[in-house]
Design an enzyme around this catalytic site. Structure first.
Site, PDB file in Angstrom:
ATOM      1  N   GLY A 145       3.310  -2.250   2.421  1.00  0.00           N
ATOM      2  CA  GLY A 145       3.188  -0.906   2.955  1.00  0.00           C
ATOM      3  C   GLY A 145       2.663  -0.953   4.380  1.00  0.00           C
ATOM      4  O   GLY A 145       2.043  -1.933   4.805  1.00  0.00           O
ATOM      5  N   CYS A 146       2.897   0.115   5.132  1.00  0.00           N
ATOM      6  CA  CYS A 146       2.484   0.114   6.536  1.00  0.00           C
ATOM      7  C   CYS A 146       0.963   0.107   6.680  1.00  0.00           C
ATOM      8  O   CYS A 146       0.409  -0.670   7.481  1.00  0.00           O
ATOM      9  CB  CYS A 146       3.101   1.295   7.270  1.00  0.00           C
ATOM     10  SG  CYS A 146       2.855   2.903   6.480  1.00  0.00           S
ATOM     11  N   TYR A 147       0.264   0.944   5.929  1.00  0.00           N
ATOM     12  CA  TYR A 147      -1.201   0.919   5.984  1.00  0.00           C
ATOM     13  C   TYR A 147      -1.766  -0.433   5.538  1.00  0.00           C
ATOM     14  O   TYR A 147      -2.633  -0.994   6.218  1.00  0.00           O
ATOM     15  CB  TYR A 147      -1.787   2.027   5.113  1.00  0.00           C
ATOM     16  CG  TYR A 147      -1.796   3.407   5.705  1.00  0.00           C
ATOM     17  CD1 TYR A 147      -2.352   3.662   6.954  1.00  0.00           C
ATOM     18  CD2 TYR A 147      -1.297   4.497   4.989  1.00  0.00           C
ATOM     19  CE1 TYR A 147      -2.388   4.947   7.473  1.00  0.00           C
ATOM     20  CE2 TYR A 147      -1.328   5.774   5.502  1.00  0.00           C
ATOM     21  CZ  TYR A 147      -1.868   6.006   6.749  1.00  0.00           C
ATOM     22  OH  TYR A 147      -1.908   7.289   7.262  1.00  0.00           O
ATOM     23  N   THR A 149      -0.451  -3.304   5.732  1.00  0.00           N
ATOM     24  CA  THR A 149      -0.200  -4.284   6.789  1.00  0.00           C
ATOM     25  C   THR A 149      -1.318  -4.251   7.812  1.00  0.00           C
ATOM     26  O   THR A 149      -1.912  -5.281   8.159  1.00  0.00           O
ATOM     27  CB  THR A 149       1.152  -4.014   7.473  1.00  0.00           C
ATOM     28  OG1 THR A 149       2.209  -4.233   6.533  1.00  0.00           O
ATOM     29  CG2 THR A 149       1.361  -4.921   8.669  1.00  0.00           C
ATOM     30  N   SER A 150      -1.637  -3.058   8.309  1.00  0.00           N
ATOM     31  CA  SER A 150      -2.664  -2.951   9.355  1.00  0.00           C
ATOM     32  C   SER A 150      -4.044  -3.310   8.823  1.00  0.00           C
ATOM     33  O   SER A 150      -4.827  -3.985   9.509  1.00  0.00           O
ATOM     34  CB  SER A 150      -2.669  -1.540   9.941  1.00  0.00           C
ATOM     35  OG  SER A 150      -3.063  -0.570   8.989  1.00  0.00           O
TER      36      SER A 150
END
EC number: 1.2.1.38
Length: 343
Positions: A145-147, A149-150
């Site tokens: 997921g994008c969150y 990842t960060s």
């Protein structure tokens, strides 16, 4: 070596971003481009920025359309990838940009997604310890997921080095509206978003929380608890994550900084910025780059890590293409760029 690739969900933001990157990939030929409700339409009507593919017609997302390709990207809503993937040949590299195969725990999946667990695949975040080796030669890849990842890029170095306490991780992150997908929603129209920020998924309810805990716990070797609050920012794309964790006694800022610098010194797409320079989402827009900065708050005994990514590139499609490159033995940066778009 020319690789034939099919992309499902191509009329959505994630699928469109996969196509944008693949259109500049030196080793790829783009085959079937599929959609559901938009099948039968010309891609240029829905994604006019994809000029080289504008005259391609979207076809229905079916196993028959996806078969026969070397690589299949599934950019579908959660719960839709597993059934299709199970019918594709074992020799096909299937890269799931949805959530279906990210979580290792059936209990966590069922709690947050409310459906049977489809199993877990090798995790497409190469910068995690040991992740790149698992991707080499893989035929199934789960894109993070994008969150997550960060958040994992922000904190994994500290947990891997044994510098952080696992019981009090707090994350607040801001994302652009494209993170919610392309479907029309009142809270995402311009007059609602412009000049305003708002939280959502508050109180541990966001579906990316168990994925964050899964990755950070693996790095720490013990269970890590995350309190995560996402916010919606008035921008189309990008994530700014601010992650904090308690630092173990006796650890100073120089030790913290060295851990992050060592973790990312050889990574092509993740960089710790020079001291005093803080990341901004505009710096990574359109790129597969993650920029990170940290500070130590001795009063609170916490490290504060800021990380920025483009949620559609490094947070989704870029990570997917990067994982494909590794799985197939291609140059890892093929089709990808470090350079953002500014202003």
């Amino acid at each position: 070596m020319t690789i034939s690739v099919a992309v499902s969900g191509a009329s959505g933001y994630a699928g469109g971003e996969v196509l944008r990157l693949l259109s500049n990939h030196p080793d790829v030929t783009i085959g079937a481009i599929t959609a559901h409700s938009n099948a039968g339409q010309r891609l240029g009507e829905l994604a006019p920025h994809l000029h080289s593919l504008a005259d391609r017609m979207l076809v229905e997302t079916t196993v028959q359309q996806l078969r026969g390709h070397d690589v299949v990207f599934l950019a579908l809503p959660h719960g839709h990838s597993a059934e299709i993937a199970s019918q594709l040949p074992a020799e096909t590299l299937v890269i799931d940009a949805g959530a279906d195969h990210r979580l290792e725990s059936p209990e966590a999946w069922e709690k947050f997604y409310g459906s049977p667990h489809a199993g877990s695949w090798p995790y497409g975040l190469p910068e995690l310890p040991g992740a790149r080796a698992k991707l080499v030669g893989a035929k199934r890849v789960a894109v993070p997921g994008c969150y997550p990842t960060s958040v994992q890029l922000a904190l994994v170095p500290g947990f891997t080095a044994g510098l952080l306490e696992p019981d009090d991780v707090v994350v607040v992150a801001a994302t652009g509206t494209s993170g919610a997908g392309k479907s029309a929603k009142i809270n995402l129209i311009g007059s609602e978003v412009m000049g305003s920020m708002s939280p959502y998924g508050v109180g541990g309810s966001h579906r990316h929380t168990p994925e964050m805990e899964q990755g950070l716990s693996a790095a720490a070797g013990v269970p890590v608890t995350v309190s995560f609050t996402p916010t919606l920012a008035p921008m189309s794309r990008g994530i700014l994550t601010t992650a904090t964790a308690k630092v173990k006694p006796g650890i100073d800022e120089a030790t913290l900084r060295q851990a992050w610098a060592s973790a990312y010194k050889n990574e092509p797409f993740v960089h710790l910025l020079p001291e005093g320079q803080w990341p901004a989402t505009s710096s990574v827009m359109g790129s597969n780059h993650a920029q990170i900065q940290l500070a130590f708050d001795p009063h609170a005994g916490r490290v504060i890590v800021s990380a920025v990514i483009d949620n559609l590139t490094k947070g989704t499609a870029g990570g997917a293409v990067q994982s494909m490159n590794i799985a197939l033995g291609l140059s890892e940066n093929a089709g990808l760029t470090l350079e953002g778009v500014a202003p």
